[in-house]
Design an enzyme around this catalytic site. Structure first.
Site, PDB file in Angstrom:
ATOM      1  N   ASN A  64     -10.017  -0.487  -0.539  1.00 33.78           N
ATOM      2  CA  ASN A  64      -8.562  -0.402  -0.468  1.00 33.78           C
ATOM      3  C   ASN A  64      -7.984  -0.928  -1.779  1.00 33.78           C
ATOM      4  O   ASN A  64      -8.085  -2.116  -2.072  1.00 33.78           O
ATOM      5  CB  ASN A  64      -8.062  -1.223   0.723  1.00 33.78           C
ATOM      6  N   HIS A  89      -3.378   7.092   2.280  1.00 28.89           N
ATOM      7  CA  HIS A  89      -3.750   5.810   1.684  1.00 28.89           C
ATOM      8  C   HIS A  89      -5.157   5.457   2.139  1.00 28.89           C
ATOM      9  O   HIS A  89      -5.503   5.584   3.314  1.00 28.89           O
ATOM     10  CB  HIS A  89      -2.761   4.728   2.126  1.00 28.89           C
ATOM     11  N   CYS A 104       0.806  -1.228   0.000  1.00 25.36           N
ATOM     12  CA  CYS A 104       0.000   0.000   0.000  1.00 25.36           C
ATOM     13  C   CYS A 104       0.837   1.275   0.000  1.00 25.36           C
ATOM     14  O   CYS A 104       0.326   2.355  -0.294  1.00 25.36           O
ATOM     15  CB  CYS A 104      -0.952  -0.002   1.192  1.00 25.36           C
TER      16      CYS A 104
END
EC number: 2.3.1.180
Length: 333
Positions: free
Chosen positions: A288, A258, A114
């Protein structure tokens, strides 16, 4: 000294949307349960597209907005944990071919989960500052639906597919009168492999105990532990980069974290006293998307008129590895 600028942003998400109500029919879960714990309402799933396909579409948009021609791009770097091929060729090579970039262009992948887009910014800007490259195309692209166990309600509700790209360029003759700090002002990246097993995708080569063969190749996460570490780590990292550059939170035009979980975003935002107007949140629409989440969020802010030429933006991310990082950027120029 040469500096690097982020000239443009672009993103792509596949058309098929998988809502929480769709997931109710697949696993034992509910829209209420998912929204309360994650803030996610829907996510986009790539049915017949690869990470490379999505990367090319996001990159095409970023290039078209940059004022740079495809012939002027001299490096392409992809961040992905879901590459088109297991180990080779790289997704960057595949994407360069799809885009029709110059033969012989520098092309390679990185894997930082990520945090991938922050790592891309650091590598791309370093290539430009060193004089090795002038225009670098960076892309975060993920097909996380391919590594999600769709029987595991704890993880399958969290992730989506998509890609985001940016064109980085040398600042020579591009300052346009904007006072310093400008361009890519500062980047910090870090890692800690001590807790790698809290967030991982094990294979037969991983030598991880207590995971059955049928569960190999799927994403595994101990969410509560990751949550606590992520909030603390991200908060500390943002404080450090702001202090180092003598920037106050209220001077930031956009805070783009993020997009992992709304609760993590809110916790970090509140710790650092950012306002809702400063914070870009897209996790509810896309879930996500790992390395693609920050550029997808930046693209949405750009298309909504929130991200403008000269905007001072702060990015931060935390992911498997563990990896994490932050970046302070004056957009455009």
């Amino acid at each position: 000294m040469k500096n690097a600028a982020m000239l443009s942003i672009g993103a792509y998400v596949p058309p098929y949307e998988l809502s929480n109500f769709d997931l109710e029919k697949m696993v034992e879960t509910s829209d209420e349960w998912i929204v309360k714990r994650t803030g996610i309402h829907t996510r986009h799933i790539a049915k017949n597209e690869t990470a490379g396909d999505m990367a090319a579409k996001a990159a095409d948009l970023a290039i078209s907005r940059s004022g740079i021609s495809k012939e002027e791009i001299d490096a392409i770097i992809c961040a992905t944990i879901t590459p088109d091929f297991f180990c080779m060729p790289s997704t960057a090579c595949i994407t360069a071919e799809k885009l029709g970039l110059n033969k012989g262009i520098t092309a390679f992948d990185i894997s930082a989960a990520c945090s991938g887009f922050i790592y891309l910014l650091e590598i791309g800007s370093a290539l430009i500052k060193s004089g090795a490259k002038k225009n670098v195309l960076i892309i975060g692209t993920e097909k996380l639906s391919s590594i999600v166990d769709w029987k595991d309600r704890a993880t399958c509700v969290l992730f989506g597919d998509g890609a985001g790209a940016a064109v980085l360029s040398c600042m020579d003759n591009k300052n346009n009168g904007i006072s310093k700090p400008y361009g890519i002002i500062d980047i910090h990246t870090a890692s800690d492999g001590n807790k790698a097993e809290l967030l991982m995708t094990p294979t037969k080569n991983s030598n991880i105990k207590d995971i059955a063969d049928e569960n190999l190749g799927f994403l595994h996460m101990k969410g509560n532990e990751v949550f606590k570490i992520a909030v603390q780590t991200l908060s500390n990292d943002v404080v450090k980069i702001l202090k180092k550059n003598n920037v106050k939170p209220e001077e930031i035009d956009l805070f783009v974290p993020h997009q992992a979980n709304f609760r993590i975003i809110e916790a970090v935002k509140n710790r650092l006293n950012f306002t809702d107007n400063q914070c870009v949140v897209t996790v509810g629409k896309y879930g996500n998307t790992s390395s693609a989440s920050i550029p997808i969020a930046l693209n949405e802010a750009y298309e909504n008129g929130r991200l403008k030429n000269g905007s001072l933006i702060l990015l931060d991310a935390f992911g498997g590895g563990f990896t994490w990082g932050s970046a302070l950027i004056r957009f455009g120029l």
